[in-house]
Design a protein around this motif. Structure first.
Motif, PDB file in Angstrom:
ATOM      1  N   VAL A   1      59.820  29.559  69.032  1.00 54.76           N
ATOM      2  CA  VAL A   1      58.749  30.521  68.771  1.00 54.76           C
ATOM      3  C   VAL A   1      57.415  29.845  69.062  1.00 54.76           C
ATOM      4  CG1 VAL A   1      57.606  31.902  66.984  1.00 54.76           C
ATOM      5  CG2 VAL A   1      60.083  31.721  66.987  1.00 54.76           C
ATOM      6  N   ILE A   2      56.556  30.529  69.792  1.00 55.91           N
ATOM      7  CA  ILE A   2      55.217  30.005  70.055  1.00 55.91           C
ATOM      8  C   ILE A   2      54.453  29.966  68.735  1.00 55.91           C
ATOM      9  CG2 ILE A   2      53.045  30.350  71.306  1.00 55.91           C
ATOM     10  CD1 ILE A   2      55.426  29.682  73.107  1.00 55.91           C
ATOM     11  N   ALA A   3      53.951  28.799  68.363  1.00 53.42           N
ATOM     12  CA  ALA A   3      53.208  28.619  67.109  1.00 53.42           C
ATOM     13  C   ALA A   3      51.723  28.769  67.399  1.00 53.42           C
ATOM     14  CB  ALA A   3      53.519  27.263  66.491  1.00 53.42           C
ATOM     15  N   LYS A   4      51.303  29.999  67.607  1.00 51.31           N
ATOM     16  CA  LYS A   4      49.923  30.278  67.999  1.00 51.31           C
ATOM     17  C   LYS A   4      49.044  30.436  66.770  1.00 51.31           C
ATOM     18  CE  LYS A   4      47.028  33.460  70.613  1.00 51.31           C
ATOM     19  NZ  LYS A   4      46.988  34.713  71.372  1.00 51.31           N
ATOM     20  N   ALA A   5      47.997  29.625  66.713  1.00 52.32           N
ATOM     21  CA  ALA A   5      46.987  29.738  65.669  1.00 52.32           C
ATOM     22  C   ALA A   5      45.620  29.585  66.317  1.00 52.32           C
ATOM     23  CB  ALA A   5      47.184  28.683  64.590  1.00 52.32           C
ATOM     24  N   THR A   6      44.700  30.433  65.920  1.00 53.67           N
ATOM     25  CA  THR A   6      43.354  30.390  66.483  1.00 53.67           C
ATOM     26  C   THR A   6      42.323  30.381  65.360  1.00 53.67           C
ATOM     27  OG1 THR A   6      43.315  32.805  66.644  1.00 53.67           O
ATOM     28  CG2 THR A   6      44.005  31.599  68.612  1.00 53.67           C
ATOM     29  N   ASP A   7      41.129  29.943  65.695  1.00 54.05           N
ATOM     30  CA  ASP A   7      40.021  29.949  64.753  1.00 54.05           C
ATOM     31  C   ASP A   7      39.096  31.101  65.128  1.00 54.05           C
ATOM     32  OD1 ASP A   7      38.423  28.105  62.679  1.00 54.05           O
ATOM     33  OD2 ASP A   7      37.012  28.936  64.133  1.00 54.05           O
ATOM     34  N   PRO A   8      38.735  31.961  64.167  1.00 55.15           N
ATOM     35  CA  PRO A   8      37.880  33.110  64.483  1.00 55.15           C
ATOM     36  C   PRO A   8      36.544  32.729  65.129  1.00 55.15           C
ATOM     37  CG  PRO A   8      38.781  33.333  62.276  1.00 55.15           C
ATOM     38  CD  PRO A   8      39.146  31.952  62.763  1.00 55.15           C
ATOM     39  N   LEU A   9      36.087  31.491  64.912  1.00 55.54           N
ATOM     40  CA  LEU A   9      34.817  31.061  65.503  1.00 55.54           C
ATOM     41  C   LEU A   9      35.009  30.247  66.774  1.00 55.54           C
ATOM     42  CD1 LEU A   9      32.956  30.157  62.210  1.00 55.54           C
ATOM     43  CD2 LEU A   9      32.755  32.232  63.576  1.00 55.54           C
ATOM     44  N   GLY A  10      36.252  30.142  67.232  1.00 55.54           N
ATOM     45  CA  GLY A  10      36.521  29.455  68.492  1.00 55.54           C
ATOM     46  C   GLY A  10      36.725  27.959  68.402  1.00 55.54           C
ATOM     47  N   ASP A  11      36.735  27.398  67.180  1.00 59.05           N
ATOM     48  CA  ASP A  11      37.000  25.961  67.039  1.00 59.05           C
ATOM     49  C   ASP A  11      38.439  25.669  67.441  1.00 59.05           C
ATOM     50  OD1 ASP A  11      34.453  25.547  66.014  1.00 59.05           O
ATOM     51  OD2 ASP A  11      35.109  25.746  63.942  1.00 59.05           O
ATOM     52  N   ASN A  12      38.697  24.434  67.870  1.00 58.00           N
ATOM     53  CA  ASN A  12      40.062  24.025  68.183  1.00 58.00           C
ATOM     54  C   ASN A  12      40.899  24.000  66.913  1.00 58.00           C
ATOM     55  OD1 ASN A  12      39.621  23.636  70.944  1.00 58.00           O
ATOM     56  ND2 ASN A  12      38.825  21.596  70.595  1.00 58.00           N
ATOM     57  N   VAL A  13      42.167  24.324  67.038  1.00 58.52           N
ATOM     58  CA  VAL A  13      43.082  24.355  65.901  1.00 58.52           C
ATOM     59  C   VAL A  13      44.292  23.492  66.225  1.00 58.52           C
ATOM     60  CG1 VAL A  13      44.587  25.820  64.499  1.00 58.52           C
ATOM     61  CG2 VAL A  13      42.341  26.654  65.191  1.00 58.52           C
TER      62      VAL A  13
ATOM     63  N   ASP B   1      49.028  33.761  64.776  1.00 61.71           N
ATOM     64  CA  ASP B   1      49.374  34.953  65.542  1.00 61.71           C
ATOM     65  C   ASP B   1      50.793  34.732  66.063  1.00 61.71           C
ATOM     66  OD1 ASP B   1      49.520  37.213  67.064  1.00 61.71           O
ATOM     67  OD2 ASP B   1      48.093  36.548  68.588  1.00 61.71           O
ATOM     68  N   MET B   2      51.744  34.899  65.151  1.00 60.50           N
ATOM     69  CA  MET B   2      53.146  34.676  65.484  1.00 60.50           C
ATOM     70  C   MET B   2      53.998  35.458  64.489  1.00 60.50           C
ATOM     71  SD  MET B   2      53.526  30.728  64.100  1.00 60.50           S
ATOM     72  CE  MET B   2      55.291  30.621  64.197  1.00 60.50           C
ATOM     73  N   PRO B   3      55.271  35.695  64.795  1.00 62.27           N
ATOM     74  CA  PRO B   3      56.113  36.435  63.862  1.00 62.27           C
ATOM     75  C   PRO B   3      56.276  35.695  62.531  1.00 62.27           C
ATOM     76  CG  PRO B   3      57.374  35.745  65.803  1.00 62.27           C
ATOM     77  CD  PRO B   3      55.973  35.278  65.981  1.00 62.27           C
ATOM     78  N   THR B   4      56.410  36.455  61.458  1.00 62.71           N
ATOM     79  CA  THR B   4      56.635  35.853  60.145  1.00 62.71           C
ATOM     80  C   THR B   4      58.113  35.867  59.773  1.00 62.71           C
ATOM     81  OG1 THR B   4      56.208  37.965  59.058  1.00 62.71           O
ATOM     82  CG2 THR B   4      54.342  36.444  59.305  1.00 62.71           C
ATOM     83  N   ARG B   5      58.915  36.557  60.546  1.00 64.07           N
ATOM     84  CA  ARG B   5      60.360  36.596  60.300  1.00 64.07           C
ATOM     85  C   ARG B   5      61.069  36.676  61.646  1.00 64.07           C
ATOM     86  NH1 ARG B   5      62.852  37.164  55.857  1.00 64.07           N
ATOM     87  NH2 ARG B   5      64.992  37.829  55.683  1.00 64.07           N
ATOM     88  N   VAL B   6      62.074  35.807  61.824  1.00 62.92           N
ATOM     89  CA  VAL B   6      62.865  35.779  63.056  1.00 62.92           C
ATOM     90  C   VAL B   6      64.326  35.717  62.660  1.00 62.92           C
ATOM     91  CG1 VAL B   6      63.381  34.448  65.144  1.00 62.92           C
ATOM     92  CG2 VAL B   6      61.027  34.567  64.314  1.00 62.92           C
ATOM     93  N   SER B   7      65.165  36.485  63.331  1.00 65.37           N
ATOM     94  CA  SER B   7      66.613  36.454  63.093  1.00 65.37           C
ATOM     95  C   SER B   7      67.317  35.987  64.366  1.00 65.37           C
ATOM     96  CB  SER B   7      67.132  37.844  62.716  1.00 65.37           C
ATOM     97  OG  SER B   7      66.573  38.267  61.502  1.00 65.37           O
ATOM     98  N   ILE B   8      68.219  35.021  64.201  1.00 64.80           N
ATOM     99  CA  ILE B   8      68.986  34.510  65.339  1.00 64.80           C
ATOM    100  C   ILE B   8      70.426  34.287  64.897  1.00 64.80           C
ATOM    101  CG2 ILE B   8      67.022  33.387  66.469  1.00 64.80           C
ATOM    102  CD1 ILE B   8      68.029  30.716  65.316  1.00 64.80           C
ATOM    103  N   PRO B   9      71.380  34.298  65.829  1.00 64.03           N
ATOM    104  CA  PRO B   9      72.767  33.988  65.478  1.00 64.03           C
ATOM    105  C   PRO B   9      72.914  32.505  65.154  1.00 64.03           C
ATOM    106  CG  PRO B   9      72.635  35.078  67.637  1.00 64.03           C
ATOM    107  CD  PRO B   9      71.245  34.736  67.213  1.00 64.03           C
ATOM    108  N   VAL B  10      73.828  32.172  64.241  1.00 64.87           N
ATOM    109  CA  VAL B  10      74.076  30.771  63.904  1.00 64.87           C
ATOM    110  C   VAL B  10      74.510  30.033  65.168  1.00 64.87           C
ATOM    111  CG1 VAL B  10      76.506  31.043  63.230  1.00 64.87           C
ATOM    112  CG2 VAL B  10      75.132  29.246  62.198  1.00 64.87           C
ATOM    113  N   GLY B  11      74.073  28.783  65.287  1.00 61.95           N
ATOM    114  CA  GLY B  11      74.392  27.986  66.463  1.00 61.95           C
ATOM    115  C   GLY B  11      73.431  28.191  67.619  1.00 61.95           C
ATOM    116  N   THR B  12      72.413  29.009  67.410  1.00 58.91           N
ATOM    117  CA  THR B  12      71.424  29.290  68.448  1.00 58.91           C
ATOM    118  C   THR B  12      70.101  28.648  68.055  1.00 58.91           C
ATOM    119  OG1 THR B  12      72.453  31.433  68.876  1.00 58.91           O
ATOM    120  CG2 THR B  12      70.216  31.130  69.689  1.00 58.91           C
ATOM    121  N   ALA B  13      69.450  28.010  69.002  1.00 62.64           N
ATOM    122  CA  ALA B  13      68.142  27.416  68.720  1.00 62.64           C
ATOM    123  C   ALA B  13      67.059  28.484  68.732  1.00 62.64           C
ATOM    124  CB  ALA B  13      67.819  26.335  69.745  1.00 62.64           C
ATOM    125  N   MET B  14      66.139  28.355  67.792  1.00 66.41           N
ATOM    126  CA  MET B  14      64.989  29.250  67.735  1.00 66.41           C
ATOM    127  C   MET B  14      63.821  28.555  68.430  1.00 66.41           C
ATOM    128  SD  MET B  14      62.612  30.290  64.501  1.00 66.41           S
ATOM    129  CE  MET B  14      61.992  28.618  64.463  1.00 66.41           C
TER     130      MET B  14
END
Length: 93
Positions: A35-47, A20-33
């Motif tokens: 992004v929250i790397a959110k991933a979940t399991d539909p059954l509630g297991d830890n990921v 559950d995170m963007p699949t495309r991000v645009s940033i200016p060169v020289g800028t750090a990106m």
């Protein structure tokens, strides 16, 4: 005398973790990106979220933020980069 007991058994098939995170991000060169790397399991297991070896070679990293890690990347030159992440359900389901 007899007694009878009934119970419900829920047999489930697991589902793959979902990002559950963007699949495309645009940033200016020289800028750090960052992004929250959110991933979940539909059954509630830890990921667990991991970076591919190629993403690590590019210089991407994951911080151990709570509740989800943050993907950090500071691209050295202007071009398109592919950063591959893996969402793993350690329960093996």
């Amino acid at each position: 005398a007899r007694a009878m007991q009934t119970f419900t058994l829920d047999v489930r098939t697991d589902a793959f973790p979902v990002f559950d995170m963007p699949t495309r991000v645009s940033i200016p060169v020289g800028t750090a990106m960052n992004v929250i790397a959110k991933a979940t399991d539909p059954l509630g297991d830890n990921v667990t979220v991991l970076l591919s070896p190629d993403a690590k070679r590019l210089g991407a990293s994951l911080t151990s933020s709570v509740p989800y890690p943050t993907l950090v990347f500071n691209p050295p030159v202007a071009r398109e980069y592919t950063i591959e992440l893996l969402a793993n359900d350690p329960q093996g389901n």
